[in-house]
Write a protein that holds these residues in place. Structure first.
Motif, short mmCIF file in Angstrom:
data_model
loop_
_atom_site.label_atom_id
_atom_site.label_comp_id
_atom_site.label_asym_id
_atom_site.label_seq_id
_atom_site.Cartn_x
_atom_site.Cartn_y
_atom_site.Cartn_z
N GLY A 105 45.57 -111.11 -11.95
CA GLY A 105 44.25 -111.73 -11.99
C GLY A 105 44.28 -113.22 -11.88
O GLY A 105 45.16 -113.89 -12.43
N GLU A 107 41.26 -116.64 -11.74
CA GLU A 107 40.07 -116.97 -12.52
C GLU A 107 38.89 -116.08 -12.17
O GLU A 107 38.13 -115.68 -13.04
CB GLU A 107 39.67 -118.43 -12.30
CG GLU A 107 40.63 -119.41 -12.90
CD GLU A 107 40.17 -120.84 -12.69
OE1 GLU A 107 38.96 -121.07 -12.53
OE2 GLU A 107 41.03 -121.71 -12.67
N ARG A 108 38.72 -115.77 -10.86
CA ARG A 108 37.55 -115.01 -10.43
C ARG A 108 37.86 -113.63 -9.90
O ARG A 108 36.99 -112.77 -9.89
CB ARG A 108 36.81 -115.79 -9.32
CG ARG A 108 36.29 -117.13 -9.74
CD ARG A 108 35.57 -117.86 -8.62
NE ARG A 108 36.35 -117.93 -7.40
CZ ARG A 108 35.93 -117.50 -6.22
NH1 ARG A 108 34.72 -117.02 -6.08
NH2 ARG A 108 36.69 -117.60 -5.16
N TYR A 110 40.73 -110.12 -9.14
CA TYR A 110 41.97 -109.43 -9.47
C TYR A 110 42.50 -108.75 -8.22
O TYR A 110 41.76 -108.38 -7.33
CB TYR A 110 41.81 -108.47 -10.65
CG TYR A 110 40.85 -107.33 -10.46
CD1 TYR A 110 41.29 -106.09 -10.01
CD2 TYR A 110 39.50 -107.47 -10.77
CE1 TYR A 110 40.42 -105.03 -9.85
CE2 TYR A 110 38.62 -106.42 -10.62
CZ TYR A 110 39.08 -105.20 -10.17
OH TYR A 110 38.23 -104.15 -10.02
N HIS A 131 40.59 -107.00 -16.56
CA HIS A 131 40.05 -107.91 -15.55
C HIS A 131 38.53 -107.77 -15.43
O HIS A 131 37.83 -108.78 -15.29
CB HIS A 131 40.71 -107.64 -14.19
CG HIS A 131 42.16 -107.97 -14.16
ND1 HIS A 131 42.65 -109.23 -14.32
CD2 HIS A 131 43.25 -107.17 -13.98
CE1 HIS A 131 43.96 -109.22 -14.24
NE2 HIS A 131 44.36 -107.97 -14.03
N ARG A 136 36.06 -110.66 -13.70
CA ARG A 136 36.67 -110.81 -12.40
C ARG A 136 36.22 -109.71 -11.46
O ARG A 136 35.93 -108.60 -11.88
CB ARG A 136 38.19 -110.79 -12.53
CG ARG A 136 38.72 -111.93 -13.36
CD ARG A 136 40.24 -111.90 -13.45
NE ARG A 136 40.70 -112.91 -14.38
CZ ARG A 136 41.29 -112.67 -15.53
NH1 ARG A 136 41.57 -111.43 -15.89
NH2 ARG A 136 41.66 -113.65 -16.29
#
Length: 144
Positions: A105, A107-108, A110, A131, A136
């Motif tokens: 993963g 930050e935004r 996976y 996640h 995410r």
């Protein structure tokens, strides 16, 4: 191997371009010598016909060149041996089931562990649920 560009193509291109240039020049000189607009219409039409002839000549030259390239391409590709199966694109995951050990993963997003977007990253492997709880979304490249 015969080439589609023949002497006939070369002569046709040269003749059309030369005749078109002469017709255009006659029309141009005809327009330039007439002060009244109504006297310029016929020579202007002649100049337009000359430009069209030039365009047809160079278009035939261009299309003959494309035919020559296509013929040579087919001849070269005939020499290349058939490949049994094309390799998978870089980063594409052909597996239909998710990996057992989890996902990587950012930050935004996976990703699958074999995703090209995760190369040289020091991300931790975690289950999908972790996640998704973190907000995410799945990667658009590897589509986990």
């Amino acid at each position: 191997m015969t080439t589609p560009w023949t002497r006939v193509d070369a002569v046709r291109t040269a003749v059309l371009a030369a005749v078109g240039a002469v017709v255009w020049a006659v029309g141009w000189f005809g327009v330039s010598g007439e002060p009244a607009l109504e006297d310029q219409i016929a020579p202007m039409n002649l100049a337009v016909v000359g430009v069209v002839l030039i365009g047809i000549g160079y278009s035939s030259w261009f299309l003959a060149g494309r035919r020559a390239v296509g013929t040579r391409r087919r001849a070269v590709l005939a020499l290349v041996p058939e490949v049994a199966a094309a390799p998978a694109p870089v980063g594409a995951n052909t597996a239909s089931t998710p990996p057992a050990d989890g996902f990587l993963g950012s930050e935004r997003l996976y990703h699958r562990p074999d995703c090209a977007m995760t190369a040289d990253r020091a991300w931790e492997v975690e289950p999908r649920a972790v996640h998704e709880r973190a907000g995410r979304t799945p990667c658009g490249v590897c589509r986990p």
